[in-house]
Design a protein around this motif. Structure first.
Motif, short mmCIF file in Angstrom:
data_model
loop_
_atom_site.label_atom_id
_atom_site.label_comp_id
_atom_site.label_asym_id
_atom_site.label_seq_id
_atom_site.Cartn_x
_atom_site.Cartn_y
_atom_site.Cartn_z
N LEU B 107 37.17 42.22 40.35
CA LEU B 107 37.82 43.52 40.33
C LEU B 107 37.50 44.29 41.61
O LEU B 107 38.37 44.92 42.21
CB LEU B 107 37.34 44.32 39.12
CG LEU B 107 37.90 43.84 37.78
CD1 LEU B 107 37.30 44.64 36.65
CD2 LEU B 107 39.41 43.97 37.79
N SER B 108 36.26 44.19 42.04
CA SER B 108 35.85 44.97 43.19
C SER B 108 36.56 44.49 44.46
O SER B 108 36.87 45.27 45.35
CB SER B 108 34.34 44.93 43.29
OG SER B 108 33.90 44.76 44.58
N ALA B 109 36.85 43.18 44.52
CA ALA B 109 37.58 42.67 45.69
C ALA B 109 39.05 43.06 45.62
O ALA B 109 39.67 43.43 46.62
CB ALA B 109 37.44 41.16 45.76
N VAL B 110 39.63 42.98 44.41
CA VAL B 110 41.06 43.29 44.27
C VAL B 110 41.31 44.76 44.54
O VAL B 110 42.26 45.14 45.23
CB VAL B 110 41.55 42.90 42.86
CG1 VAL B 110 42.97 43.40 42.65
CG2 VAL B 110 41.49 41.39 42.70
N TYR B 111 40.43 45.60 43.99
CA TYR B 111 40.58 47.05 44.21
C TYR B 111 39.64 47.50 45.31
O TYR B 111 38.85 48.42 45.14
CB TYR B 111 40.32 47.81 42.92
CG TYR B 111 41.29 47.46 41.83
CD1 TYR B 111 42.58 48.00 41.85
CD2 TYR B 111 40.95 46.60 40.81
CE1 TYR B 111 43.50 47.67 40.87
CE2 TYR B 111 41.86 46.26 39.82
CZ TYR B 111 43.14 46.79 39.86
OH TYR B 111 44.04 46.46 38.90
N LYS B 112 39.69 46.80 46.44
CA LYS B 112 38.79 47.10 47.53
C LYS B 112 38.94 48.54 48.00
O LYS B 112 40.06 49.07 48.03
CB LYS B 112 39.08 46.15 48.70
CG LYS B 112 38.10 46.23 49.82
CD LYS B 112 38.34 45.08 50.79
CE LYS B 112 37.45 45.17 52.00
NZ LYS B 112 37.85 46.22 52.92
N ASP B 113 37.81 49.16 48.36
CA ASP B 113 37.79 50.53 48.87
C ASP B 113 38.29 51.56 47.88
O ASP B 113 38.78 52.62 48.26
CB ASP B 113 38.60 50.64 50.18
CG ASP B 113 37.89 49.93 51.32
OD1 ASP B 113 36.64 49.92 51.29
OD2 ASP B 113 38.56 49.38 52.19
N THR B 114 38.19 51.26 46.58
CA THR B 114 38.46 52.29 45.59
C THR B 114 37.13 52.67 44.96
O THR B 114 36.09 52.07 45.27
CB THR B 114 39.39 51.78 44.48
OG1 THR B 114 38.73 50.69 43.82
CG2 THR B 114 40.72 51.30 45.02
N LEU B 115 37.20 53.65 44.08
CA LEU B 115 35.99 54.10 43.41
C LEU B 115 35.33 52.95 42.66
O LEU B 115 34.10 52.80 42.65
CB LEU B 115 36.36 55.22 42.44
CG LEU B 115 35.32 56.34 42.31
CD1 LEU B 115 35.04 56.94 43.67
CD2 LEU B 115 35.81 57.39 41.33
#
Lengths: 372, 306
Positions: B107-115
Motif C-alpha cells: 500500500l505504501s508503495a502504491v500510494y507513494k507520498d501520501t499520508l
C-alpha cells in the motif's frame, strides 16, 4: 559597525543589516546556549561552593563547562564569518558542487532535519549531563525507594532510590560515546579491508571475504556476547569488540570500489601515472563517501541497540554506571510494581536510534536521488 | 560453506579457550581437592594439547559422544530439546510480520507520498529503532500486568514439544512472538516498499497501463508478483536477525528456547554447548543462504547457475 555589534552579541550585526531570518536563527541558538550556561552557573555556583557535588564529579563539571564555552566561541566565529560572507557580492554564482546540492536538498527534507535535531538534543544531553541532571545518578537514596513519577522525580525512582531521569541523562553518555567511537572503528577498519579487498582482488580479497562470511554467519550479538564473556565488559573492551565485529562497511566499500575500478577515468588516471594512493584517495573514496556516510549513521544506531542489548543481558555496562540497557535490566525485576522503570529508559533508546535512522534514511535520499 | 563453518568453529574455539575460568574447577565445585580437579580435567581432556582438544570436541560433537559439561546429557540432546521452542517463536514471529508488513509495504508503495505512505514508513522506522527486549517488556506490562489478558512469561502447557497446539501455550506465545516480529515487520515493510517501487518503475508496467489494463490488475498481477520474490527470498537472510532477537526476547519473557540456552551456557562456561549451538546456528544459516541463492534462480529465470 555591524561587526562590532556582532562581537558584542552574535545576531545583532545581522539585524543591523536587516537579515532577519538569519538573525533570529542565530539569536535562538545563542539564547538556547545561554539557557544551558545559566543552568551551568546555577549548578556550578551553588553546588560546587556548597560542596554538594562530590569531588569525583567536579572534573566532569569543568569539562562540560569548557565544552559549553567552546561552543559559544564557535557560534560567535560562525556569526562573524557568516556576516562577512553575506556582505560580499550577493549575485555571485551559487556553488553547484555535489555537496552544495546535497546540502540544499537536505535542508528541505523534514525527515533529515528532525533526525539531526534529535541527535543534537541527545548529544547535548550527553555533553552537558551535569547541568541538566538534578542529582547524583549513582548515589543510592533508599528513602526514595521505587517512587512513582512526581514533580520531584518526573520519571520516578528506581530500586535504589535514584532518579530515573538523572540516570537516563547520564546514560546518554555511555550510549552515544561507545556507539560513536565503535562506529568510527567500524568505518576505519571496514573501510580499509574493503579498499584492500576491492582494489587488489586476488588472495587478499579471498581471505578478507571469507573472514567476513565467517563473521556474518552468526548474529553480531552472539559474537559480542562471546567476546564480552571472555574479555570482560569494561567500556574500552566493549568499544573494541563492537568496532571489530561490525564490519559491514567493508562490503559496501568493496562493491563501490569494484564498480568504480573498471571506469575509464581510473584507466586514464593510471595512464597518466597516478600512484595507488592517489587513485584510492582522489578517485575511489570520493565515490564511496555517500554510501559510507549513510552506513555510518545507521550503524551508530545499530551499535547503540547492541550495547543496550548486551547491558540488558547483564554482559555490557555494569552497574552502578548509568546505562539505558542496564536500567531496563533492573526494571525487569520490578516491572509488576514499578512500570516507570521499564518505560522511560526504553524511550530514550528508541528516540536516539530513531534519530540516527531517519537521518540515515534522509541522507540516502538526498545523496543518491536515483534511490528515491 | 564448509570453509565458513570450519573457520567459525576455529574462531569460536579460540575464543572459548581464551575465556577465563577453568570448566573443571567450576564443575568440581567449592572445596574440591586439586586431585579431583585434575581427574575431571583428564576426563574432559582439558590436559591435552590444544589442537587435540579441538579435534576431540568437534568429532565428539559429530558422533554425539561429547557431553555438555554442566547439563549431564549430550550436546545435541540439549539443543534439540530447546529447538522447538525457538522454531515456534521464530515461525510465529515471521508469519505475523509477513502478514502485516507485505500489505503495508504494498500500500505504501502504491500510494507513494501520501499520508498513508508516510504513516507506514514512519512506523517501519520506529520498528527498527525500538529494541525487541523493550517491546517485550512493554507488551508484558500492558497486556500482562495492566490489562491482565495474557500470561506475563513462561511457556505454558505443551503437547509434545509444541506449545501452540494448546490454548494456554498459544496465549503464552503471543507476547514473545509479537515482540520479535516488530523488527521483522519493519524490515520487511521497508523491503516490500522498495522492491515494489523498483518494479513499478519498469517499462512493462507502463506498457500494461498503456494497453488499458485496469490499475488493480497491473498492481497485483504485474507488479506485486515480481516485487514479492526478493522479499520472500530475503526472509532466508533474516535468520540471523531472528536468532539475535530470540536471544533477547527469550531472556525477557523466560521462553525456554535456544537463545536462553546460549546465554545460560556462556554464563556456565559450558564450551561444548556454546560451540555446538554456534555451529548448529551457523549451519542452519548457511543452508538457508544456499536455499535463497537457489530460489533466486527459481523465481527469476534470468539468473542461471551453471
Amino acid at each position: 559597525m555591524e561587526y562590532l555589534l556582532s562581537i558584542l552579541l552574535p545576531s545583532l550585526g545581522h539585524m543591523y543589516r536587516r537579515l532577519w531570518t538569519r538573525a533570529f536563527c542565530i539569536l535562538g541558538v545563542v539564547l538556547a546556549h545561554g539557557g544551558i550556561l545559566w543552568l551551568a552557573i546555577q549548578k556550578g555556583r551553588f553546588a560546587l561552593l556548597a560542596e554538594k557535588i562530590p569531588k569525583r564529579y567536579a572534573g566532569g563539571y569543568w569539562f562540560s563547562t569548557l565544552m559549553l564555552l567552546g561552543i559559544f566561541f564557535l557560534i560567535w566565529v560562525f556569526a562573524l564569518v557568516d556576516l562577512w560572507r553575506q556582505g560580499r557580492r550577493r549575485e555571485e554564482i551559487r556553488g553547484q558542487s555535489y555537496w552544495s546540492l546535497v546540502w540544499r536538498r537536505f535542508k528541505r527534507d523534514p525527515k533529515g532535519i528532525s533526525g539531526a535535531l534529535i541527535i543534537l538534543f541527545m548529544l547535548y544531553l550527553a555533553l552537558f549531563a551535569p547541568f541538566f541532571s538534578r542529582g547524583d545518578p549513582i548515589k543510592m537514596d533508599l528513602r526514595n525507594y521505587l517512587k512513582p513519577p512526581s514533580w520531584e522525580h518526573p520519571m520516578g525512582t528506581d530500586n535504589f532510590g535514584r532518579d530515573i531521569l538523572d540516570r537516563a541523562i547520564y546514560g546518554s553518555r555511555t550510549a552515544l560515546g561507545i556507539g560513536a567511537v565503535a562506529t568510527i572503528i567500524n568505518m576505519l577498519l571496514g573501510g580499509f579491508l574493503g579498499l584492500v579487498s576491492g582494489f587488489y582482488r586476488g588472495a587478499a580479497d579471498a581471505i578478507i571475504m571469507r573472514f567476513l562470511e565467517i563473521i556474518n554467519s552468526i548474529p553480531f550479538l552472539l559474537f559480542a556476547i562471546l567476546a564480552v564473556s571472555i574479555f570482560g565488559s569494561s567500556i574500552p573492551i566493549l568499544i573494541i569488540i563492537l568496532g571489530i565485529f561490525g564490519l559491514q562497511p567493508a562490503r559496501i566499500i568493496r562493491s563501490e570500489v569494484l564498480s568504480v575500478r573498471e571506469e575509464d577515468y581510473i584507466l586514464a588516471a593510471k595512464a597518466i601515472g597516478a600512484g595507488q594512493l592517489r587513485l584510492i584517495f582522489r578517485h575511489v573514496l570520493p565515490n564511496a563517501i555517500a554510501s559510507l556516510l549513510v552506513t555510518t549513521t545507521m550503524s551508530i544506531g545499530v551499535n547503540i541497540i547492541v550495547i543496550a542489548g548486551l547491558s540488558f543481558l547483564g554482559l555490557g555496562i555494569k552497574p552502578p554506571t548509568p546505562d539505558w540497557g542496564a536500567m531496563l535490566r533492573d526494571a525487569q525485576e520490578f516491572f509488576r510494581t514499578a512500570w516507570w522503570m521499564a518505560i522511560f529508559p526504553g524511550i530514550f533508546i528508541a528516540v536516539t536510534v530513531f534519530g540516527f535512522n531517519i537521518l540515515g534514511d534522509s541522507l540516502r535520499d538526498v545523496m543518491d536521488p536515483r534511490l528515491k | 560453506m564448509l570453509i565458513v563453518l570450519f573457520g567459525l568453529s576455529i574462531l569460536v574455539f579460540t575464543m572459548l579457550k581464551l575465556m577465563p575460568g577453568d570448566p573443571a574447577v567450576i564443575m568440581a565445585g567449592l572445596g574440591a581437592t586439586p586431585e579431583t580437579i585434575q581427574s575431571i580435567r583428564e576426563k574432559l581432556g582439558l590436559d591435552r594439547p590444544i589442537p587435540e582438544q579441538y579435534w576431540r570436541l568437534i568429532s565428539g560433537l559429530f558422533n554425539g559422544q561429547i557431553k555438555a559439561i554442566t547439563y549431564h546429557t549430550s550436546v545435541w540432546a540439549i539443543i534439540f530439546e530447546r529447538l522447538p521452542a525457538t522454531v515456534e517463536l521464530g515461525v510465529f514471529a515471521l508469519i505475523i510480520a509477513l502478514l502485516i508488513s507485505i500489505p503495508a509495504g504494498l500500500l505504501s508503495a502504491v500510494y507513494k507520498d501520501t499520508l498513508l505512505d508516510y504513516g507506514v514508513t514512519t512506523m517501519a522506522l520506529i520498528g527498527i529503532s525500538v529494541p525487541v527486549f523493550w517491546t517485550a517488556l512493554i507488551l508484558m506490562l500492558v497486556l500482562g500486568v495492566v490489562l491482565r489478558v495474557l500470561p506475563v512469561s513462561g511457556r505454558g502447557a505443551t503437547i509434545g514439544p509444541w506449545s501452540f497446539l494448546t490454548l494456554d501455550g498459544l496465549r503464552h506465545l503471543v507476547i514473545p512472538s509479537v515482540a520479535l516480529s516488530s523488527v521483522l515487520m519493519a524490515m520487511n515493510a521497508r523491503l516490500t516498499r522498495a522492491s515494489m517501487l523498483e518494479v513499478l518503475r519498469q517499462e512493462y508496467i507502463k506498457t500494461a497501463r498503456a494497453k488499458g489494463v485496469r490499475e488493480g490488475v497491473v498492481i497485483i498481477k504485474h507488479a506485486f508478483r515480481n516485487a514479492l520474490a526478493p522479499v520472500l527470498t530475503n526472509v532466508g537472510l533474516q535468520i540471523s536477525t531472528i536468532f539475535a532477537g530470540a536471544v533477547l526476547t527469550e531472556t525477557t519473557t523466560a521462553w525456554p528456547g535456544m537463545g536462553r540456552l546460549m546465554v545460560e551456557a556462556i554464563n556456565r562456561r559450558d564450551e561444548a554447548v556454546v560451540l555446538g549451538l554456534t555451529l548448529f546456528l551457523a549451519a542452519v544459516a548457511q543452508v538457508s543462504y544456499l536455499v535463497v541463492d537457489l530460489m533466486y534462480a527459481w523465481v527469476d529465470p534470468r539468473i542461471a547457475y551453471d
